[in-house]
Design a protein around this motif. Structure first.
Motif, PDB file in Angstrom:
ATOM      1  N   HIS A 149     -32.257 -20.343  58.786  1.00  0.00           N
ATOM      2  CA  HIS A 149     -30.945 -20.985  58.926  1.00  0.00           C
ATOM      3  C   HIS A 149     -30.258 -20.565  60.227  1.00  0.00           C
ATOM      4  CE1 HIS A 149     -30.766 -23.119  55.152  1.00  0.00           C
ATOM      5  NE2 HIS A 149     -31.165 -22.036  54.500  1.00  0.00           N
ATOM      6  N   ALA A 150     -30.457 -19.318  60.625  1.00  0.00           N
ATOM      7  CA  ALA A 150     -29.862 -18.864  61.889  1.00  0.00           C
ATOM      8  C   ALA A 150     -30.440 -19.655  63.057  1.00  0.00           C
ATOM      9  CB  ALA A 150     -30.107 -17.368  62.080  1.00  0.00           C
ATOM     10  N   GLU A 151     -31.741 -19.870  63.030  1.00  0.00           N
ATOM     11  CA  GLU A 151     -32.378 -20.648  64.092  1.00  0.00           C
ATOM     12  C   GLU A 151     -31.984 -22.122  64.007  1.00  0.00           C
ATOM     13  OE1 GLU A 151     -36.606 -20.018  64.149  1.00  0.00           O
ATOM     14  OE2 GLU A 151     -36.415 -17.836  64.225  1.00  0.00           O
ATOM     15  N   TRP A 152     -31.920 -22.660  62.795  1.00  0.00           N
ATOM     16  CA  TRP A 152     -31.548 -24.059  62.621  1.00  0.00           C
ATOM     17  C   TRP A 152     -30.145 -24.340  63.181  1.00  0.00           C
ATOM     18  CZ3 TRP A 152     -34.390 -28.107  60.442  1.00  0.00           C
ATOM     19  CH2 TRP A 152     -33.681 -29.301  60.199  1.00  0.00           C
ATOM     20  N   ASN A 153     -29.237 -23.371  62.972  1.00  0.00           N
ATOM     21  CA  ASN A 153     -27.849 -23.537  63.405  1.00  0.00           C
ATOM     22  C   ASN A 153     -27.614 -23.059  64.836  1.00  0.00           C
ATOM     23  OD1 ASN A 153     -27.091 -24.554  60.853  1.00  0.00           O
ATOM     24  ND2 ASN A 153     -26.886 -22.457  60.043  1.00  0.00           N
ATOM     25  N   GLY A 154     -28.688 -22.695  65.534  1.00  0.00           N
ATOM     26  CA  GLY A 154     -28.555 -22.253  66.915  1.00  0.00           C
ATOM     27  C   GLY A 154     -27.908 -20.905  67.074  1.00  0.00           C
ATOM     28  N   GLU A 155     -27.981 -20.073  66.032  1.00  0.00           N
ATOM     29  CA  GLU A 155     -27.332 -18.763  66.069  1.00  0.00           C
ATOM     30  C   GLU A 155     -28.294 -17.648  66.446  1.00  0.00           C
ATOM     31  OE1 GLU A 155     -25.946 -18.505  62.110  1.00  0.00           O
ATOM     32  OE2 GLU A 155     -24.418 -20.087  62.331  1.00  0.00           O
ATOM     33  N   SER A 156     -29.573 -17.964  66.548  1.00  0.00           N
ATOM     34  CA  SER A 156     -30.553 -16.908  66.830  1.00  0.00           C
ATOM     35  C   SER A 156     -31.578 -17.402  67.842  1.00  0.00           C
ATOM     36  CB  SER A 156     -31.272 -16.514  65.547  1.00  0.00           C
ATOM     37  OG  SER A 156     -32.299 -15.591  65.795  1.00  0.00           O
ATOM     38  N   THR A 199     -38.393 -29.723  51.788  1.00  0.00           N
ATOM     39  CA  THR A 199     -39.241 -28.561  51.531  1.00  0.00           C
ATOM     40  C   THR A 199     -38.393 -27.305  51.378  1.00  0.00           C
ATOM     41  OG1 THR A 199     -41.134 -29.497  52.706  1.00  0.00           O
ATOM     42  CG2 THR A 199     -41.070 -27.113  52.484  1.00  0.00           C
ATOM     43  N   LEU A 200     -37.384 -27.161  52.205  1.00  0.00           N
ATOM     44  CA  LEU A 200     -36.575 -25.943  52.135  1.00  0.00           C
ATOM     45  C   LEU A 200     -35.847 -25.823  50.794  1.00  0.00           C
ATOM     46  CD1 LEU A 200     -36.267 -23.734  54.354  1.00  0.00           C
ATOM     47  CD2 LEU A 200     -33.897 -24.465  54.512  1.00  0.00           C
ATOM     48  N   ASN A 201     -35.452 -26.951  50.219  1.00  0.00           N
ATOM     49  CA  ASN A 201     -34.762 -26.896  48.928  1.00  0.00           C
ATOM     50  C   ASN A 201     -35.647 -26.349  47.815  1.00  0.00           C
ATOM     51  OD1 ASN A 201     -32.395 -27.811  49.975  1.00  0.00           O
ATOM     52  ND2 ASN A 201     -32.485 -29.855  49.066  1.00  0.00           N
ATOM     53  N   HIS A 202     -36.961 -26.471  47.986  1.00  0.00           N
ATOM     54  CA  HIS A 202     -37.888 -25.958  46.967  1.00  0.00           C
ATOM     55  C   HIS A 202     -37.739 -24.445  46.802  1.00  0.00           C
ATOM     56  CE1 HIS A 202     -41.333 -26.168  44.331  1.00  0.00           C
ATOM     57  NE2 HIS A 202     -41.987 -25.267  45.038  1.00  0.00           N
ATOM     58  N   PHE A 203     -37.359 -23.767  47.865  1.00  0.00           N
ATOM     59  CA  PHE A 203     -37.123 -22.321  47.751  1.00  0.00           C
ATOM     60  C   PHE A 203     -35.983 -22.055  46.771  1.00  0.00           C
ATOM     61  CE2 PHE A 203     -39.342 -22.519  51.774  1.00  0.00           C
ATOM     62  CZ  PHE A 203     -40.105 -21.360  51.787  1.00  0.00           C
ATOM     63  N   HIS A 236     -36.128 -30.028  56.385  1.00  0.00           N
ATOM     64  CA  HIS A 236     -34.800 -29.577  55.975  1.00  0.00           C
ATOM     65  C   HIS A 236     -33.774 -30.634  56.365  1.00  0.00           C
ATOM     66  CE1 HIS A 236     -31.353 -27.175  55.114  1.00  0.00           C
ATOM     67  NE2 HIS A 236     -31.029 -26.927  56.370  1.00  0.00           N
ATOM     68  N   ASN A 237     -32.823 -30.841  55.493  1.00  0.00           N
ATOM     69  CA  ASN A 237     -31.709 -31.747  55.771  1.00  0.00           C
ATOM     70  C   ASN A 237     -30.470 -31.136  55.127  1.00  0.00           C
ATOM     71  OD1 ASN A 237     -29.748 -33.738  55.898  1.00  0.00           O
ATOM     72  ND2 ASN A 237     -31.142 -35.418  55.419  1.00  0.00           N
ATOM     73  N   PRO A 238     -29.557 -30.602  55.928  1.00  0.00           N
ATOM     74  CA  PRO A 238     -28.364 -29.949  55.374  1.00  0.00           C
ATOM     75  C   PRO A 238     -27.514 -30.870  54.500  1.00  0.00           C
ATOM     76  CG  PRO A 238     -28.614 -29.458  57.720  1.00  0.00           C
ATOM     77  CD  PRO A 238     -29.576 -30.556  57.409  1.00  0.00           C
ATOM     78  N   ASP A 239     -27.691 -32.182  54.639  1.00  0.00           N
ATOM     79  CA  ASP A 239     -26.907 -33.122  53.841  1.00  0.00           C
ATOM     80  C   ASP A 239     -27.478 -33.322  52.435  1.00  0.00           C
ATOM     81  OD1 ASP A 239     -25.148 -33.575  55.958  1.00  0.00           O
ATOM     82  OD2 ASP A 239     -26.414 -35.168  56.791  1.00  0.00           O
TER      83      ASP A 239
END
Length: 233
Positions: free
Chosen positions: A226-233, A187-191, A164-167
């Motif tokens: 995304h919650a885990e990626w952003n440190g929210e979970s 890979t995440l964009n494939h979703f 994953h790359n948010p950019d």
């Protein structure tokens, strides 16, 4: 690895089906786990189940078309081609086994046009045959839900694709060429570019019903990701 085939034993063409499964196992033996023989066996079983739910079980010819198309659908997949001769493996097999011409045409039509890249391009079979929707829906069901998530990351890992790359945003309005190249993607964009769209592209009532739960599972998974990626979970 033992597969199960609810219709093969009662079909007059059980021998051809058995040979098709053997061919599939041989040709796909070197594939990664996202597109291996287990994937094909799951698709075959799903396709036969959907076919029965859609009322096709009373027609042995129709069930044979469904089963053969499902078993052979990933042979010659562009993502795994080692040489161009592999594109003819299925056609040559059906001819060698003496499969009736009308059945052969339907099987090849299903296989050649059932992929997502064909739907992007707008290619569809004229006068959509019921077997097409059954096999395509079965293949797409295996691409979503819990198994679909596992397959997506397995394929991405096998090709060393960035997780994953948010950019790098998902691509909108993909052309067939863009989809096949997968340039600068994650890979995440494939979703977002494919997997989350499949629920609304199901052709059968049985496929749409089954897709609902699998789709929701992916949506919930991505929210947690995304919650885990952003440190929210």
């Amino acid at each position: 690895m033992e597969g199960k085939s609810p219709s093969s034993s009662s079909s007059a063409s059980a021998g051809v089906v058995a040979k098709a499964e053997k061919l599939m196992r041989e040709v796909m033996s070197g594939n990664d786990a996202s597109h291996d023989a287990w994937h094909v066996l799951r698709v075959r079983d799903l396709a036969l189940s959907i076919a029965r739910e859609e009322g096709l079980s009373g027609d042995l010819d129709s069930m044979e078309i469904v089963e053969l198309a499902a078993l052979l659908h990933d042979i010659g997949d562009y993502k795994y081609l080692r040489d161009q001769s592999e594109e003819k493996i299925v056609e040559n097999f059906l001819e060698q086994e003496g499969v009736e011409e009308s059945k052969k045409i339907k099987i090849l039509s299903i296989i050649k046009t059932m992929g997502f890249k064909s739907e992007i391009q707008g290619i569809m079979i004229d006068d959509l045959i019921p077997e097409f929707g059954v096999v395509q829906d079965a293949d797409r069901l295996d691409a979503i839900g819990a198994i679909g998530i596992a397959r997506c990351f397995t394929f991405g890992g096998s090709r060393e694709v960035v997780l994953h790359n948010p950019d790098i945003p998902p691509r909108a309005n993909l052309s067939k060429e863009q989809y096949m190249k997968k340039e600068e993607q994650t890979t995440l964009n494939h979703f977002h570019e494919k997997l989350l769209k499949l629920k609304d592209l199901m052709k059968t009532k049985a496929g749409r019903r089954r897709a609902e739960k699998r789709h929701k599972f992916m949506v919930d998974y991505l929210e947690q990701f995304h919650a885990e990626w952003n440190g929210e979970s």
